[in-house]
Design a protein around this motif. Structure first.
Motif, PDB file in Angstrom:
ATOM      1  N   GLU A  82       0.623  -1.039   0.082  1.00 49.01           N
ATOM      2  CA  GLU A  82       0.015  -0.012   0.149  1.00 49.01           C
ATOM      3  C   GLU A  82       0.908   1.325  -0.098  1.00 49.01           C
ATOM      4  N   ASN A  83       1.808   1.429   0.660  1.00 51.46           N
ATOM      5  CA  ASN A  83       2.900   2.361   0.592  1.00 51.46           C
ATOM      6  C   ASN A  83       3.633   2.588  -0.472  1.00 51.46           C
ATOM      7  N   ASP A 101       0.869   4.369  -2.915  1.00 55.57           N
ATOM      8  CA  ASP A 101       0.717   5.822  -2.399  1.00 55.57           C
ATOM      9  C   ASP A 101       1.581   6.508  -3.050  1.00 55.57           C
ATOM     10  N   GLU A 102       2.798   6.027  -3.244  1.00 56.97           N
ATOM     11  CA  GLU A 102       4.098   7.097  -3.890  1.00 56.97           C
ATOM     12  C   GLU A 102       3.895   7.290  -5.448  1.00 56.97           C
TER      13      GLU A 102
END
Length: 57
Positions: free
Chosen positions: A52-53, A56-57
């Motif tokens: 998820e991280n 999100d980038e």
């Protein structure tokens, strides 16, 4: 995912590993299996948060 979640996973992993280790030392297959299952759950959660991280980038 916040920093709090990322900080919580290593603590959970240590607790899971301790449970598994105590199960091995005490020859308690149920405790050992519970620790292994908890580790798998924690590692899956960590992988999900990392994915998820990255998205999100």
């Amino acid at each position: 995912m916040g920093a709090e979640d990322n900080a919580k996973n290593p603590v959970e992993d240590l607790a899971d590993n301790a449970k598994k280790t105590f199960g091995q030392a005490d020859d308690d297959e149920d405790l050992k299996a519970a620790g292994q299952g908890d580790q798998i759950k924690t590692h899956s959660k960590d992988g999900k948060e990392r994915t998820e991280n990255l998205l999100d980038e």
